[in-house]
Design an enzyme around this catalytic site. Sequence first.
Site, mmCIF file in Angstrom:
data_model
loop_
_atom_site.group_PDB
_atom_site.id
_atom_site.type_symbol
_atom_site.label_atom_id
_atom_site.label_comp_id
_atom_site.label_asym_id
_atom_site.label_seq_id
_atom_site.Cartn_x
_atom_site.Cartn_y
_atom_site.Cartn_z
ATOM 1 N N ASP A 1 47.081 45.575 54.684
ATOM 2 C CA ASP A 1 45.850 45.195 55.357
ATOM 3 C C ASP A 1 45.176 44.102 54.514
ATOM 4 O O ASP A 1 45.558 43.865 53.367
ATOM 5 C CB ASP A 1 44.917 46.405 55.559
ATOM 6 C CG ASP A 1 43.878 46.120 56.656
ATOM 7 O OD1 ASP A 1 43.707 44.943 57.034
ATOM 8 O OD2 ASP A 1 43.232 47.081 57.135
HETATM 9 C C1 BGC Z 1 41.371 45.085 59.415
HETATM 10 C C2 BGC Z 1 42.672 44.779 60.145
HETATM 11 C C3 BGC Z 1 42.633 43.359 60.641
HETATM 12 C C4 BGC Z 1 42.413 42.430 59.458
HETATM 13 C C5 BGC Z 1 42.345 40.961 59.844
HETATM 14 C C6 BGC Z 1 41.116 44.079 58.333
HETATM 15 O O1 BGC Z 1 39.862 44.264 57.769
HETATM 16 O O2 BGC Z 1 41.405 46.388 58.899
HETATM 17 O O3 BGC Z 1 42.844 45.666 61.216
HETATM 18 O O4 BGC Z 1 43.812 43.055 61.335
HETATM 19 O O5 BGC Z 1 41.199 42.770 58.821
HETATM 20 O O6 BGC Z 1 41.176 40.681 60.522
#
Ligand code: BGC
Length: 848
Positions: free
Chosen positions: A232
């Site tokens: 993530d």
């Molecule tokens: C989220 C993800 C997301 C990523 C990009 C993260 O903070 O948990 O689900 O795809 O950011 O925006």
Amino acid sequence: MASSVPRKSSVDVQGLLEQLTLQEKMSLLAGNGLWYTAAVARLGIPSVKVTDGPNGARGELFTAGTKAACFPAAVSIAATWDTGLAQRIGKAMAEETKTKGASVLLGPTVCPHRSPLGGRNFESFSEDPLLAGLQAASVIQGLQENGIAATVKHFAANEQETMRNTINVVVGERALREIYLKPFEIAIKKAQPLALMTSYNKVNGVHADQNEHLVKEILRDQWGYNGLVMSDYGGTNSLEDTIKVGVDLEMPGPPQHRRLAAVEKALEAGTLDMASINDRVRSVLQLVKNVGKFEHPEQVAETAINDPAHQRLIREAGADGIVLLKNEGGVLPLQTAKLGSIAVLGQSKTCFSNGGGSANLNAHYKITPYEALQKAVGETVDLRYATGAHIHRKLPCWTAGVTDGKGQPGWTIKEYMFAAKDKGFSDGLQPQRTYAFPLTTYMAIEHVPDAIRLEGTFTPTSTGAHYFSLPALGHAKLFIDDELVFDAGPSPDPRGYSEGGEFEIRKQHDFVQGETYRLRVEVLAPSAEQAMIPLMAGRIMFHLGFMEQKDYEEDLIANAVAAAKDADVALVFVGNSAEWETEGHDAANMSLPANGSQDRLVEAVAAVNPRTVVVNCTGVPVAMPWIDSVAGLLQCWFAGQEAGNAIVDVLLGVVSPSGRLPVSFPRSLEDTPSYGNFPGDLATVTVHYAEGIEVGYRHYDKHPEKVLFPFGAGLSYTTFEFGPAVISPQELVHGGVVTVQLQVKNTGAVAGKEVVQVYLAPPQLESGSDRPVRPAKVLAGFAKVEVAPQSSVSVTVEIFFESAAFWDTAAACWGVDSGEYAVLIGNSSASCTDHGSLTVKESFTFGP
Ligand code: BGC
């Protein structure tokens, strides 16, 4: 069964790998900025673009980006119980992803709903692993059959947002396998998503991205997953461990951990080996190949294509996910030919299309229920509108009465880069970029100025001590006529912005009607310490909120009650806006926002109008203290950009409601199985999943008094009868599939869809047995059918042998005990009845 269709490509991944230098390899193992993988031009390796998220393809900008189709949230898709529809949504999302020049969509999210307080539940499907897994698999199939890689996320046990980067989830192996990993396992085995994203949290003491048990043993070795694993964003927590356990891509770039110098050192010290690096690089190259990028290396500009076919699909899916929970005296559907007036109250002029955070996007358009209703019946029925309640978490954007430097409505924003970071604004410093800015919410994620100024001229419509707020990530100040009126300080806590404004400080300032005021906001980017999360260092975010005093303090309920009093029907629209239900934040309680305002509205309206119907738009169950005093209740979730039309289609009976709850609705927070263990102990940064496998109906089946509306529940405008079931074969063996076939008759007067839910009830244990205690029943299969009035349709549901299994912790494998398994069939978890049984003659084990 494979849904991923790696395009035919002659590219030799191994051959390329062998030609890469260490530097090139490492460049491939982290993002190139937020949304790209790195290219290696020397060898013709192109870059791949990824984009959020779970309900549509947003493109590169978090706010005010390229317009995009906003699809229903996953919880709404789950509520349709229609795998075909989920697959069609996947296909349409693939088409949208292509319009954003991306090849990978960062979704679906599949983590089970553990508590109704979960801020991201709406993004995810269900409390039940089978329903979640099958709906996710369908979305993935739709995406991948149309050339877009899906990213199933967040692996694993990411059921809360509170302290999401650091919280340690302590969960037993049985609950992990049966509940929390199960949707991933089903989606991966059935649809083979080309990508997977690890979660931020720790699981049993180890961050997910470096968790050998999760990523190496279970995902890679036991399930044989060979797609790309990315962390993530900002969720890569080490160098060596993440590479060794199997996380291919650190997101975003530039890397925090996978820096060349550090890698060289680790290789030299022997804490990292080249074979692991090569495995990770191979995976990245394989993704580039699978999405066909070698053949189409060009970067494609983002476009906004407002496709009528997508519009129709979103409306259909939104309506099919709506759950009718109460309908006393047949108050619905509205007989508009017989109605003179409808009070249209509450948030009817808001389209609750989606939740907040990375699910957010700039929708092509949004249809509100009020607009849809006016279009449908506005000519013939007197629609009486009143808001009735404020639900702001942050004050609304300061836009009314503001003009920019050119005298146009809106603001001017100026972005500055300082000569040196500590220089600040110096005389004569020119902005790098100046542009018109319509709203007062700003997020510099993609590019990072050192400071911004927002300028506008404001003329209030009334005299008063008007309210404003300025939550920010960065050091924010508000000047009025060049005088500093508010200094928010260097904002060491980014939650003031990113958690939706819980920490919003509201201030008042005197304004005189008709006078003009020069407004200026200045925000300096935060340092690493001020940002708290390294990923947020240097990134400015702010929201400037405003309300005139008369609007802030108006007695809205009195207006709503007056509108409702002698109306033929009162519709009260309530819900959680994207400020309330959002990534980055869990709810504090189950009540609708804000501070009881919506509950007071419903109560006051219901007290004067017996034909009150509540239309609730939330991704989660909410407390309903007024449930006994209203005649009707629709649960509408976040239904996407067509939410208004979808809701009105159901209100007017154009569509008979066929959504069924994908989550149990408890009576109160105290009744939920995770109560007392959500969001855990913040002092020790630990949450215990003490309820084990008793999640959702697996808990409420033992405590029926605690549930207001059970899992699977939902009414219709027609009635159905289920015939006897033919179960074949009647014996369940290892590897076996049993079919359950029955007739569903529509015994009412209008067409409708029904969900046939098949549950399996394991044999009850003899007293004194040492076998693991099983839930009373588990969902084993389902099917949705459309049936014309007074006709019957034959339905077949498959039960796979895995549905009878439990995780045997002692033996570390799945087990199926011998005995009689009752087959319960119905249209909700509470109303299903015995339709026969299956026999397991001899106990068996399998897996893991
Ligand atoms: C989220 C993800 C997301 C990523 C990009 C993260 O903070 O948990 O689900 O795809 O950011 O925006």
